[in-house]
Scaffold this motif. Structure first.
Motif: not given
Length: 436
Positions: A107-123, A182-188
Motif C-alpha cells: 500500500l505504501i510502495t510507489p512501485v506496483n508493477t507485477a513482475h515475473s517473481e510475483l506472477l510466478a506465485r499466482t498459478s 492464487g498466491a493463498l492457494y500456493l501457500f495452502t
C-alpha cells in the motif's frame, strides 16, 4: 551391509524428548521470532517488488514459518492435541501478521508493477505439491536426526512459504483478487503438504504417542486428513493439467509456424497465438495462400496436433479487418504513427507523379540528342503525353513524338524511327509524326 541398511536412519535418530522440545520451541511466535518474521516478510516484499531473486531467497532463509507447520504434522502423528492447538494458533497468527505486513508494504510502495517473481506465485500446480512434499520430508528428517547439516535452510528456500504470502498481500493492496487467491492457494499447498510430510515421517519412525486414542477416533482423524488432502490437491491437478496442455500447445505451435512461414505464393507476415483459447491467427502477404496451400496448411496443423477449426488465415489484402479488430488495443501514439505513415506514402506517390510531369520536356530533349546521331537532318523534336478516350468508360495515355526535318525522310526510314520510338518509350501505342 545390505542395500536397505544404507537407508536406515535409526542410528542417527535424535532423542524423542529432544525432538519434541525443538519442535515445541519452533512453534512460538513472540519476541524475537515475531520480529524476525516481520523482517523476513518485508525483505521478501521488497524482493518481489524489485523482481530480485537473490533478495527473495534471503528472505526465505531467515523465515521462521516452518516451525508451526512441522508442529501440526508432528502433533497429529503423536495425537498431542494440546500441541496441535498451539501450533495451529501460532501458525494462523504468523500467517495473519505476514499478510498484514506485506499488504501494508504494497500500500505504501510507489512501485506496483507485477513482475515475473510475483506472477510466478499466482498459478500453483501439482508440481508445487511435489516440491512441498519432498521439501517437508527433508525438513522433518533433518529435525529428527542428529546430523542436521544445512538441510533446514535449503528446505526453507525450496518450499517457499514467504513469497506466496507477500504476493497475496500485493493482491489485497492492489485489489487484484486473482493474485490474492492464487498466491493463498500456493501457500495452502505448501503448508498442508509440509505438515503431511512431517506426519508421515513421524509415523514411519514410530514417534511415541502422547495420549491414548480409540480406533474410531483415529479413523475419524484419518478421514479428516484425507479430505483436506483431496480438497487441496484436486485443483492443483487440474491447474497442472492445464499447464501441460498449454506448454504442449506452445511447443507444437512454434514447430508449426516454422514449417509454414514461407509458401510458394506468399509468406507469413504475422502470427498471433492465444495460449488460453488455443487459437492461431496467421496473416499472409498479398492474396494469401492458394486453395492447394490452404489444404497443406491444415494437413500440417493435424501433424502437429493442432485444431484446424481454431486456425484463422488472413490475406494481406484483407489486413484492414485485422487492424480494425485490434485497433482498440493501439495507443494514441501508435494510431498517430500509422496515420503519419499513410500520409507519407501518399506524398511519395504524389511526388512521383510530379516528377513524371517534370520529366516530359526532358524526354523530348533526350530523344532529339539520340536521333540526331543517326539522322542529323532532324532539326527539332516535340514530346507530349495525351489521354485518348476509346469510349466513355476506357482511356489510355498515349505518347506523341513530332520530328521536324530539313530534308525529306523516306517512308522506310520513318517506319524504322517509329519502331525505335516504341521500343525506346516501352510503349507500342506511341505515335510518331514527321514535318518537312
Amino acid at each position: 551391509m545390505s542395500l536397505i541398511g544404507y537407508f536406515d536412519i535409526r542410528k542417527e535418530l535424535e532423542d524423542f524428548d529432544a525432538i519434541h522440545t525443538e519442535i515445541e520451541k519452533g512453534i512460538v511466535f513472540k519476541g524475537t521470532n515475531l520480529l524476525i518474521l516481520m523482517c523476513a516478510i518485508l525483505v521478501a516484499s521488497v524482493g518481489l517488488n524489485m523482481n530480485s531473486t537473490a533478495v527473495i531467497i534471503g528472505a526465505m532463509l531467515i523465515s521462521p514459518l516452518m516451525g508451526p507447520i512441522n508442529g501440526m504434522g508432528y502433533s497429529i502423528a503423536t495425537y498431542d492435541w494440546r500441541l496441535f492447538r498451539r501450533s495451529l494458533k501460532n501458525f494462523s497468527f504468523a500467517a495473519g501478521v505476514s499478510l498484514f505486513t506485506s499488504t501494508l508494504y504494497f500500500l505504501i510502495t510507489p512501485v506496483n508493477t507485477a513482475h515475473s517473481e510475483l506472477l510466478a506465485r499466482t498459478s500453483p500446480t501439482i508440481y508445487d505439491v511435489f516440491i512441498a512434499s519432498f521439501g517437508g520430508l527433508a525438513g522433518i528428517l533433518a529435525i529428527s536426526s542428529r546430523l542436521k547439516g544445512n538441510v533446514i535452510p535449503g528446505v526453507a528456500i525450496a518450499t517457499a512459504l514467504m513469497p506466496p504470502l507477500c504476493t497475496a498481500g500485493y493482491g489485497l493492496a492492489t485489489l487484484q483478487f486473482n493474485f490474492f487467491f492464487g498466491a493463498l492457494y500456493l501457500f495452502t499447498i505448501n503448508s498442508v503438504f509440509i505438515a503431511v510430510a512431517a506426519l508421515f515421517v513421524c509415523q514411519i519412525l514410530k514417534f511415541p504417542i502422547s495420549s491414548f486414542i480409540d480406533p474410531s477416533h483415529r479413523k475419524r482423524v484419518n478421514s479428516i486428513i484425507t479430505t483436506i488432502l483431496l480438497i487441496t490437491i484436486i485443483p492443483s491437478i487440474i491447474l497442472g493439467y492445464n499447464l501441460v496442455q498449454k506448454e504442449r500447445f506452445t511447443e507444437n505451435t512454434n514447430r508449426y509456424l516454422q514449417n509454414i512461414s514461407v509458401l510458394n505464393s506468399s509468406y507469413l507476415i504475422e502470427a498471433k497465438v492465444d495460449e488460453n483459447l488455443q487459437t492461431i491467427s496467421l496473416l499472409y502477404s498479398g492474396y494469401g495462400p492458394s486453395e492447394e496451400e490452404l489444404v497443406q496448411l491444415k494437413d500440417k496443423a493435424l501433424i502437429f496436433q493442432l485444431d484446424t477449426s481454431k486456425i484463422n488465415i488472413i490475406k494481406g489484402a484483407d489486413a484492414e479487418i485485422l487492424l480494425q479488430s485490434t485497433s482498440r488495443y493501439l495507443t494514441e501514439a501508435q494510431e498517430l504513427e500509422n496515420r503519419l505513415n499513410i500520409t507519407t506514402t501518399l506524398l511519395q506517390q504524389t511526388q512521383l507523379k510530379l516528377d513524371s510531369i517534370h520529366n516530359i520536356p526532358a524526354m523530348g530533349e533526350n530523344l532529339l540528342k539520340e536521333i540526331k546521331q543517326i539522322y542529323p537532318q532532324i532539326e527539332s523534336c516535340s514530346y507530349a503525353e495525351s489521354i485518348v478516350f476509346a469510349d466513355t468508360t476506357r482511356s489510355q495515355r498515349l505518347p506523341v513524338v513530332i520530328f521536324t526535318s530539313a530534308t525529306v525522310i523516306g517512308q522506310n526510314e520513318q517506319n524504322k524511327i517509329s519502331e525505335w520510338i516504341q521500343v525506346r518509350l516501352n510503349n507500342k501505342a506511341a505515335k510518331t509524326y514527321f514535318f518537312f
